[in-house]
Design a protein around this motif. Structure first.
Motif, short mmCIF file in Angstrom:
data_model
loop_
_atom_site.label_atom_id
_atom_site.label_comp_id
_atom_site.label_asym_id
_atom_site.label_seq_id
_atom_site.Cartn_x
_atom_site.Cartn_y
_atom_site.Cartn_z
N GLU A 61 0.68 -1.51 -0.07
CA GLU A 61 0.05 0.03 0.09
C GLU A 61 0.61 1.20 0.05
OE1 GLU A 61 -2.05 -0.71 3.25
OE2 GLU A 61 -4.05 -1.69 2.57
N LYS A 62 2.01 1.09 0.52
CA LYS A 62 3.10 2.50 0.97
C LYS A 62 3.81 3.01 -0.42
CE LYS A 62 4.15 1.84 6.05
NZ LYS A 62 5.40 1.44 6.82
N GLN A 63 3.71 1.99 -1.26
CA GLN A 63 4.68 1.78 -3.07
C GLN A 63 3.40 1.81 -3.52
OE1 GLN A 63 5.78 -2.63 -3.02
NE2 GLN A 63 7.40 -2.06 -1.80
N GLU A 64 1.91 1.86 -3.13
CA GLU A 64 1.29 2.16 -4.54
C GLU A 64 0.96 3.88 -4.10
OE1 GLU A 64 -2.23 -0.75 -3.80
OE2 GLU A 64 -1.00 -2.00 -4.97
N TYR A 65 0.93 4.18 -2.93
CA TYR A 65 0.61 5.83 -3.14
C TYR A 65 1.86 6.49 -3.09
CZ TYR A 65 0.89 10.10 0.06
OH TYR A 65 -0.31 11.49 0.51
N VAL A 66 2.97 6.20 -2.97
CA VAL A 66 4.04 6.66 -3.46
C VAL A 66 4.18 6.86 -5.35
CG1 VAL A 66 7.20 6.97 -3.39
CG2 VAL A 66 5.82 6.36 -1.27
N SER A 67 3.99 5.78 -5.65
CA SER A 67 4.10 5.89 -7.09
C SER A 67 2.69 6.30 -7.77
CB SER A 67 4.23 4.13 -7.58
OG SER A 67 2.93 3.68 -7.67
N GLY A 68 2.04 6.62 -7.42
CA GLY A 68 0.73 7.54 -7.36
C GLY A 68 0.95 8.60 -7.17
N GLU A 69 1.94 9.61 -6.00
CA GLU A 69 2.35 10.66 -6.49
C GLU A 69 3.05 11.17 -6.88
OE1 GLU A 69 0.98 13.34 -3.75
OE2 GLU A 69 -1.24 11.78 -3.41
N LEU A 70 3.57 10.05 -7.26
CA LEU A 70 5.46 11.21 -7.86
C LEU A 70 4.65 10.85 -9.66
CD1 LEU A 70 7.76 8.21 -6.86
CD2 LEU A 70 7.96 11.04 -6.99
N ILE A 71 3.89 9.90 -9.49
CA ILE A 71 3.14 9.92 -11.43
C ILE A 71 2.17 11.48 -11.53
CG2 ILE A 71 1.24 8.55 -13.13
CD1 ILE A 71 2.80 5.72 -11.97
N GLN A 72 1.28 11.60 -9.97
CA GLN A 72 0.52 12.89 -10.48
C GLN A 72 0.94 13.95 -10.73
OE1 GLN A 72 -2.37 11.33 -10.50
NE2 GLN A 72 -3.57 14.44 -10.53
N ARG A 73 1.80 14.27 -10.04
CA ARG A 73 3.41 15.37 -9.71
C ARG A 73 3.54 15.61 -11.25
NH1 ARG A 73 4.88 16.20 -3.31
NH2 ARG A 73 2.98 15.78 -2.40
N ALA A 74 4.38 14.17 -12.25
CA ALA A 74 5.28 14.55 -12.92
C ALA A 74 4.21 14.42 -14.31
CB ALA A 74 6.09 12.99 -13.94
N ILE A 75 2.86 14.12 -13.72
CA ILE A 75 2.03 15.09 -15.10
C ILE A 75 1.33 15.93 -15.40
CG2 ILE A 75 -0.64 14.33 -15.63
CD1 ILE A 75 -0.05 11.29 -14.85
N TYR A 76 1.47 16.53 -13.19
CA TYR A 76 0.27 18.29 -13.04
C TYR A 76 1.63 18.34 -12.33
CZ TYR A 76 -3.30 15.49 -15.08
OH TYR A 76 -4.43 15.18 -15.48
N PRO A 77 2.54 19.47 -13.15
CA PRO A 77 3.43 20.12 -12.24
C PRO A 77 3.51 21.49 -11.73
CG PRO A 77 4.63 20.00 -13.78
CD PRO A 77 2.96 19.05 -14.21
#
Length: 77
Positions: A61-77
């Motif tokens: 769950e921690k890995q999914e949260y972190v990867s989701g945040e990284l992807i979200q921030r990369a898409i919408y900087p």
């Protein structure tokens, strides 16, 4: 006559130990430095770096949260 050379780590330790023993104001400065480091790393961490990942139970769950945040921030900087 063969003289034994003392090991380098022992010579380094003796060098710093003698220098610290002969200090007068230096000990006070070292104390100030250590107090400042304590404040920086322990006290400020409590207030400015909350633990976001504690609410997630497993590592997955921690890995999914972190990867989701990284992807979200990369898409919408």
């Amino acid at each position: 006559m063969i003289m034994k050379k003392t090991p380098i780590p022992l010579r380094v330790y003796r060098f710093y130990a003698e220098g610290f023993r002969s200090m007068t104001i230096g000990k006070t400065l070292w104390l100030i430095i250590l107090v400042k480091l304590f404040i920086l790393f322990f006290v400020l961490r409590l207030f400015f770096f909350p633990r976001f990942l504690e609410k997630y139970g497993s590592d997955r769950e921690k890995q999914e949260y972190v990867s989701g945040e990284l992807i979200q921030r990369a898409i919408y900087p």
